[in-house]
Write a protein that holds these residues in place. Structure first.
Motif: not given
Length: 729
Positions: A160-163, A408-409, A377-378, A383-384
């Motif tokens: 979740k990219n820490f969102m 949308y990403a 995203t996942a 790193e990217d």
């Protein structure tokens, strides 16, 4: 949230020291455990009037040192990123500094990483002890040890990219992200006149004006709105406005013939048709629809068109400014004029390319769009996705891969994003070196052209000639390094950290060629009905497989070898059609495949992609067509042989058939060498080089350039019959 912040800074390699002792207990507790305790408390009479601390008991909690070391090891193994060991420097005086800072007014001041860290100081030094007597005696539910759930927490947080999980639609999420100053999103239009930058807030302003116009013209939630156009910021703004209004977008390929567009408009029940391409606008007389037509982007001035017959009234394609100005005189509220759509509401109808019949409208709801944008995203390395990103959008935005996955990403990545739109598909080779994207997705044909250019230049020929490494392995390595740099630099993909291929079968031979040169290309697989199902990942790229399933996605194989997919990305169904292909979130792909022990999947063609010869032999169409296209200069191949005594092929050349002396003699030799690797029934006995290019207008290609085999065989029936009437290669 407190622990999340610290964990993310650690995983980004930005937090090397903590001002506490490594023995400091970390008070974390799983949310589902807390929820279970609350339910138990509500069910027990003896709980009335008592206080319960729903915290983690000391024996189940980690110390700061234990947690930091576990995260470091996990990051190395799972994210393939190395972070240094945490240094602990106890500094208890910071507790008072943090408390004083928190009581100081920070209103109006720009908040950075130091602000966040200082805000947490009182927590780091709190050292509270909670009395769990009532919790243990009355609720009696053991708390799981932290090692039992921490890996799942880390995996979830990174995916979740820490969102913060807000429950917003992807369009609402995009609205917020475009307004960010810490992680800006900037857009660029690449046209023949140059590159024009548009900032996120400016795009939000355009969208707000479109929404005001929507409201003034009576467009409401659930209305079907068709749109077509070249990739541009204007297209993005229009499509985003449709989503924010809760309407249903119906994207149509800009290369779609007008008569076919008329069918799609009628099938979808679209009440408006926004046209942003001169070719479609030029054929507007042929469009038979009751939908109101508006020109936008390159068609901002509108066009007056004659009636369809002599008795009809002339009518006008509404100019873009005329459409927008209607909203200038009404309510001005943008997004606030429209209620937020529910996650289950229909969001978009995406029509299939129609390679095997009439196009079908594939339906997705708002929850699915958000999931697909988020899950992309996942798929990018940790790193990217946490450093500035550049993306070039050149495939048509009506395509599910470009229009749903790629579009949308970016809104689920907490990093700076530069998003480029290429207005002219044919200018890709000029645009790539200017953009130098950091992630790139394309169809196989792009990589085929890159390889053809690489293998035909002087350096490439020298490298291929040195294939016997025993002679001079060091020299070959140097040649390979130089060629790799030259290939990537010239193609404009030298900054790419991930090259992805999909949307059509890709040659195993091609992927291995690039790998030998030190360039990894990651094969992905999906369908219009499920835009992305599997993908090869960095560190786990197994050629020639299509990778492993996405999160929450399950792939199985039926007895006949057909792949069955279950997952959030599986479409709701076909608009206005009953189907057995999609049932309750399960998709029958029609593709044959094998699932290996390592989870990777290999495709074996489609159930319908087999020729049965007159002798009853089953021949794989994709297998042979891909090998024919591996022949230098062959851009397209169509295999013939259904109910015939042997296989033949129609071939199209990259540079036309008349630009090479001795072409047919060369091809004869190449095909004879190919036949040596094939079984007797698979061998190509005859071929014809076709001089007329395949055409979308003639119905031989779909708008996204896939071959319509039935139409091709009908249009070139004479050439086919001659191949079965005598003569050799």
């Amino acid at each position: 949230n407190t622990v999340y912040y610290v964990l993310k800074q650690m995983l980004l390699g930005k937090l090397h020291a903590m001002p506490v002792s490594p023995d400091t207990p970390v008070n974390i507790v799983p949310g589902d455990y807390v929820a279970d305790l609350i339910v138990r408390a509500c069910e027990r009479e003896e709980a009335l009037g008592r206080i319960f601390h729903l915290t983690c008991p000391p024996q189940a909690a980690p110390t700061a040192g234990e947690l930091a070391e576990h995260v470091r090891v996990w990051a190395n193994q799972t994210l393939m990123t190395r972070i240094p060991k945490m240094v602990f420097l106890p500094a208890p005086f910071l507790r008072k500094a943090g408390a004083a800072y928190n009581h100081t007014s920070q209103a109006g001041k720009k908040k950075g990483k130091l602000h966040d860290l200082v805000m947490l100081m009182p927590y780091f030094f709190a050292q509270q002890e909670f009395d769990r007597t009532n919790t243990d005696q009355i609720l009696s539910l053991p708390c799981p040890a932290w090692r039992d759930y921490i890996d799942r927490l880390l995996e979830f947080a990174c995916r979740k990219n820490f969102m913060r999980q807000s429950g917003m639609t992807v369009f609402e999420q995009a609205l917020v992200r475009r307004g960010s100053t810490r992680y800006p999103i900037r857009y660029y239009d690449i046209t023949k006149d140059g590159i024009c930058q548009v900032t996120g807030p400016v795009v939000n302003g355009r969208i707000s004006r479109i929404l005001d116009a929507f409201y003034a013209w009576g467009i409401r939630k659930g209305d079907r709105i068709a749109l077509t156009g070249i990739n541009s910021v204007d297209y993005l703004a229009l499509e985003q406005a449709i989503g924010l209004a809760g309407a249903v977008s119906v994207p149509i390929y800009y290369t779609t013939p007008a008569r076919e567009a008329s069918v799609l408009l009628e099938k979808s029940g679209a009440s408006w048709f926004f046209v942003g391409d001169q070719r479609m606008l030029g054929a507007v007389d042929e469009i038979d629809t009751s939908a109101r037509i508006v020109g936008f982007s390159v068609c901002r001035d509108g066009v007056r068109s004659p009636g369809r017959d002599k008795d009809a009234e002339p009518w006008t394609v509404m100019a873009w400014e005329a459409f927008l100005s209607e909203g200038d005189h009404g309510q001005s509220g943008g997004k606030e004029l429209f209620p937020s759509p529910d996650p289950e509401d229909l969001a978009t109808i995406r029509y299939t390319s129609g390679t095997t019949g009439e196009p079908k409208g594939v339906m997705f709801n708002y929850a699915q769009l958000a999931w697909m944008g988020e899950v992309m995203t996942a798929l990018v390395s940790w790193e990217d996705r946490n450093r500035p990103m550049r993306y070039l959008s050149f495939l048509p935005l009506s395509h599910v891969v470009e229009g749903i996955l790629a579009s949308y990403a970016p809104y689920y990545m907490l990093t700076q994003v530069d998003y480029y739109f290429l207005n002219d598909f044919g200018a890709l080779t000029d645009a790539l070196p200017k953009v130098r994207p950091t992630i790139f997705f394309s169809v196989p044909r792009f990589y085929e052209k890159v390889w053809d250019q690489a293998s035909s230049n002087v350096l490439g020929k020298m490298w291929l000639a040195s294939s016997d490494e025993k002679k001079d392995p060091a020299g070959r390595a140097v040649l390979g390094k130089l060629l790799r740099y030259a290939v990537l630099k010239k193609a404009g993909i030298d900054q790419c950290r991930q090259l992805i291929v999909g949307s059509a079968p890709v040659s195993e031979k091609l992927l291995l060629h690039f790998r030998e040169l030190g360039i990894e290309i990651y094969n992905a697989y999906g369908q219009t009905e499920a835009p992305l199902i599997t993908i090869n990942r960095i560190g786990d790229n197994v050629i020639p497989t299509i990778g492993t399933p996405l999160p929450e996605t399950f792939v199985s194989v039926q007895e006949d070898g057909e792949l069955i997919v279950e997952g959030p990305q599986v479409a709701l169904g076909y608009y206005g059609l009953e189907t057995e292909t999609i049932v309750n979130g399960t998709l029958k792909t029609g593709d044959l495949g094998i699932i290996h022990e390592n989870g990777h999947i290999t495709l074996n063609g489609r159930k319908k992609d087999f020729i049965i010869t007159a002798y009853g032999k089953n021949i794989s169409i994709p297998k042979l067509e891909e090998r024919l296209k591996d022949i230098s200069g062959v851009s397209e191949a169509v295999l013939i042989g259904e109910n015939r005594p042997y296989c033949t092929a129609l071939l199209w050349m990259e540079n036309g058939p008349d630009e090479e002396d001795g072409l047919e003699e060369r091809l004869s030799g190449e095909i004879e060498r190919l036949n040596e690797t094939l079984s007797h029934p698979e061998q190509i006995r005859k071929f014809r080089v076709i001089r007329r290019p395949l055409s979308i207008k003639e119905g031989e290609l779909t708008p996204n350039l896939k071959v319509k085999r039935g139409n091709v065989q009908e249009h070139f029936s004479e050439e086919i019959e001659r191949m079965y009437g005598g003569g050799g290669l």
